[in-house]
Scaffold this motif. Structure first.
Motif, PDB file in Angstrom:
ATOM      1  N   TYR A   1       0.853  -1.196   0.000  1.00 35.51           N
ATOM      2  CA  TYR A   1       0.000   0.000   0.000  1.00 35.51           C
ATOM      3  C   TYR A   1       0.887   1.245   0.000  1.00 35.51           C
ATOM      4  N   ARG A   2       0.634   2.167  -0.903  1.00 36.17           N
ATOM      5  CA  ARG A   2       1.484   3.344  -1.061  1.00 36.17           C
ATOM      6  C   ARG A   2       1.087   4.494  -0.137  1.00 36.17           C
ATOM      7  N   GLY A   3      -0.027   4.365   0.526  1.00 39.11           N
ATOM      8  CA  GLY A   3      -0.413   5.353   1.524  1.00 39.11           C
ATOM      9  C   GLY A   3      -1.253   6.492   0.988  1.00 39.11           C
ATOM     10  N   PHE A   4      -1.984   7.111   1.915  1.00 42.43           N
ATOM     11  CA  PHE A   4      -2.819   8.276   1.617  1.00 42.43           C
ATOM     12  C   PHE A   4      -2.245   9.434   2.418  1.00 42.43           C
ATOM     13  N   LEU A   5      -1.495  10.298   1.755  1.00 39.57           N
ATOM     14  CA  LEU A   5      -0.704  11.332   2.419  1.00 39.57           C
ATOM     15  C   LEU A   5      -1.544  12.234   3.303  1.00 39.57           C
ATOM     16  N   LEU A   6      -2.746  12.582   2.875  1.00 41.81           N
ATOM     17  CA  LEU A   6      -3.578  13.520   3.619  1.00 41.81           C
ATOM     18  C   LEU A   6      -3.826  13.044   5.048  1.00 41.81           C
ATOM     19  N   ALA A   7      -3.992  11.740   5.235  1.00 42.13           N
ATOM     20  CA  ALA A   7      -4.292  11.210   6.565  1.00 42.13           C
ATOM     21  C   ALA A   7      -3.136  11.402   7.544  1.00 42.13           C
ATOM     22  N   THR A   8      -1.914  11.462   7.027  1.00 37.30           N
ATOM     23  CA  THR A   8      -0.751  11.607   7.906  1.00 37.30           C
ATOM     24  C   THR A   8      -0.437  13.063   8.237  1.00 37.30           C
ATOM     25  N   LEU A   9      -1.045  13.997   7.522  1.00 37.30           N
ATOM     26  CA  LEU A   9      -0.784  15.414   7.724  1.00 37.30           C
ATOM     27  C   LEU A   9      -1.724  15.991   8.792  1.00 37.30           C
ATOM     28  N   PRO A  10      -1.365  17.132   9.403  1.00 44.43           N
ATOM     29  CA  PRO A  10      -2.239  17.744  10.411  1.00 44.43           C
ATOM     30  C   PRO A  10      -3.646  18.019   9.904  1.00 44.43           C
ATOM     31  N   VAL A  11      -3.778  18.418   8.638  1.00 41.02           N
ATOM     32  CA  VAL A  11      -5.113  18.686   8.111  1.00 41.02           C
ATOM     33  C   VAL A  11      -5.961  17.416   8.097  1.00 41.02           C
ATOM     34  N   GLY A  12      -5.316  16.269   7.859  1.00 44.90           N
ATOM     35  CA  GLY A  12      -6.045  15.007   7.917  1.00 44.90           C
ATOM     36  C   GLY A  12      -6.548  14.711   9.308  1.00 44.90           C
ATOM     37  N   ALA A  13      -5.744  15.063  10.323  1.00 47.08           N
ATOM     38  CA  ALA A  13      -6.179  14.874  11.711  1.00 47.08           C
ATOM     39  C   ALA A  13      -7.411  15.711  12.016  1.00 47.08           C
ATOM     40  N   PHE A  14      -7.441  16.953  11.522  1.00 48.23           N
ATOM     41  CA  PHE A  14      -8.603  17.822  11.729  1.00 48.23           C
ATOM     42  C   PHE A  14      -9.851  17.227  11.074  1.00 48.23           C
ATOM     43  N   PHE A  15      -9.719  16.753   9.849  1.00 55.10           N
ATOM     44  CA  PHE A  15     -10.867  16.186   9.137  1.00 55.10           C
ATOM     45  C   PHE A  15     -11.404  14.942   9.857  1.00 55.10           C
ATOM     46  N   LEU A  16     -10.503  14.038  10.241  1.00 57.20           N
ATOM     47  CA  LEU A  16     -10.936  12.807  10.891  1.00 57.20           C
ATOM     48  C   LEU A  16     -11.543  13.081  12.255  1.00 57.20           C
ATOM     49  N   LEU A  17     -10.961  14.022  13.006  1.00 53.77           N
ATOM     50  CA  LEU A  17     -11.546  14.370  14.303  1.00 53.77           C
ATOM     51  C   LEU A  17     -12.931  14.977  14.119  1.00 53.77           C
ATOM     52  N   ALA A  18     -13.086  15.818  13.103  1.00 54.73           N
ATOM     53  CA  ALA A  18     -14.411  16.399  12.835  1.00 54.73           C
ATOM     54  C   ALA A  18     -15.433  15.308  12.525  1.00 54.73           C
ATOM     55  N   LEU A  19     -15.024  14.296  11.775  1.00 55.21           N
ATOM     56  CA  LEU A  19     -15.929  13.189  11.467  1.00 55.21           C
ATOM     57  C   LEU A  19     -16.293  12.407  12.731  1.00 55.21           C
ATOM     58  N   LEU A  20     -15.324  12.206  13.619  1.00 58.62           N
ATOM     59  CA  LEU A  20     -15.602  11.500  14.873  1.00 58.62           C
ATOM     60  C   LEU A  20     -16.568  12.297  15.743  1.00 58.62           C
ATOM     61  N   ILE A  21     -16.367  13.616  15.806  1.00 61.78           N
ATOM     62  CA  ILE A  21     -17.268  14.457  16.596  1.00 61.78           C
ATOM     63  C   ILE A  21     -18.675  14.432  16.004  1.00 61.78           C
ATOM     64  N   ALA A  22     -18.765  14.503  14.671  1.00 63.00           N
ATOM     65  CA  ALA A  22     -20.078  14.463  14.021  1.00 63.00           C
ATOM     66  C   ALA A  22     -20.773  13.125  14.263  1.00 63.00           C
ATOM     67  N   ALA A  23     -20.009  12.028  14.197  1.00 65.30           N
ATOM     68  CA  ALA A  23     -20.590  10.705  14.444  1.00 65.30           C
ATOM     69  C   ALA A  23     -21.083  10.593  15.879  1.00 65.30           C
ATOM     70  N   ARG A  24     -20.311  11.138  16.819  1.00 65.94           N
ATOM     71  CA  ARG A  24     -20.720  11.091  18.231  1.00 65.94           C
ATOM     72  C   ARG A  24     -21.983  11.929  18.452  1.00 65.94           C
ATOM     73  N   GLN A  25     -22.070  13.104  17.821  1.00 74.06           N
ATOM     74  CA  GLN A  25     -23.250  13.943  17.946  1.00 74.06           C
ATOM     75  C   GLN A  25     -24.481  13.285  17.337  1.00 74.06           C
ATOM     76  N   ARG A  26     -24.263  12.594  16.199  1.00 76.25           N
ATOM     77  CA  ARG A  26     -25.367  11.887  15.556  1.00 76.25           C
ATOM     78  C   ARG A  26     -25.878  10.758  16.441  1.00 76.25           C
ATOM     79  N   TRP A  27     -24.933  10.019  17.026  1.00 74.14           N
ATOM     80  CA  TRP A  27     -25.321   8.921  17.917  1.00 74.14           C
ATOM     81  C   TRP A  27     -26.039   9.446  19.154  1.00 74.14           C
ATOM     82  N   SER A  28     -25.542  10.565  19.696  1.00 72.80           N
ATOM     83  CA  SER A  28     -26.163  11.153  20.869  1.00 72.80           C
ATOM     84  C   SER A  28     -27.569  11.652  20.573  1.00 72.80           C
ATOM     85  N   ALA A  29     -27.757  12.241  19.388  1.00 73.42           N
ATOM     86  CA  ALA A  29     -29.072  12.753  19.024  1.00 73.42           C
ATOM     87  C   ALA A  29     -30.093  11.631  18.855  1.00 73.42           C
ATOM     88  N   ARG A  30     -29.635  10.470  18.394  1.00 67.97           N
ATOM     89  CA  ARG A  30     -30.536   9.338  18.210  1.00 67.97           C
ATOM     90  C   ARG A  30     -30.859   8.659  19.518  1.00 67.97           C
TER      91      ARG A  30
END
Length: 210
Positions: free
Chosen positions: A181-210
């Motif tokens: 696997y040659r890797g997905f560079l965005l995931a290793t960069l700080p901006v990737g951390a922001f995107f993934l954390l935002a997705l985790l927060i959104a998933a947690r909020q969605r679960w909490s709302a349900r």
């Protein structure tokens, strides 16, 4: 006098409803910076769990002899002493991991979660409940660190626990998910951390709302 808080309530708050990373959004600097790999996330997460548990217990034990006018300096001093002890222990027994985490170990002192729990909970409860609160909050932070670190490492490099042999002396933990696997560079960069954390927060909020 504050009424005793039930252990189940303490655990639920630290792990879910009051999660410092996904709900209170505290400690985001080390969360985003160190979660580039699962091993570094595990190291910082365990250090944070130990720091929260120990500082909460110590501050609760001192609560009756600490005046309100000096409580914040006392909290900061206790936190600094505990974190320094953790850093020295890691430098002595896990020097390679200490070298990777670097400045983020002493920066645990500045993590708002430690001072926040000291003021909001430890200074108002007995040492046992305070230690449980610190442990629950720390484990909640650790779980988010591991999830974010695992996602970033898997997407970015196609591995899990890469470097566990050199950093922890546990080569059996190293796992290659996708050979070649040659890797997905965005995931290793700080901006990737922001995107993934935002997705985790959104998933947690969605679960909490349900």
């Amino acid at each position: 006098m504050t009424a005793p808080t039930a252990p189940r309530t303490i655990l639920e708050y630290g792990l879910s409803s009051g999660n410092v990373a996904l709900v209170q959004l505290l400690g985001l600097c080390p969360l985003l910076a160190v979660s580039s790999s699962l091993v570094s996330a595990l190291g910082l997460g365990l250090a944070t769990v130990l720091a929260l548990t120990a500082t909460n217990a110590c501050i609760a034990a001192l609560r009756r002899v600490t005046g309100r006018d000096v409580r914040i300096p006392v909290f900061v001093t206790v936190i600094a002493c505990v974190v320094t002890a953790i850093e020295l222990a890691m430098r002595a027994w896990l020097p390679a991991l200490h070298g990777v985490l670097g400045l983020f170990i002493p920066l645990i002192v500045t993590n708002c979660a430690l001072l926040g729990r000291a003021e909001a909970f430890a200074s108002r409860h007995d040492p046992l409940r305070a230690a449980l609160d610190g442990f629950a909050v720390g484990v909640g932070f650790l779980l988010v660190l591991l999830l974010l670190g695992g996602l970033r490492e898997a997407l970015g490099r196609g591995t899990l626990f890469a470097g566990a042999g050199a950093l922890l002396g546990l080569p059996q933990l190293e796992w290659t998910l996708l050979p070649g696997y040659r890797g997905f560079l965005l995931a290793t960069l700080p901006v990737g951390a922001f995107f993934l954390l935002a997705l985790l927060i959104a998933a947690r909020q969605r679960w909490s709302a349900r």
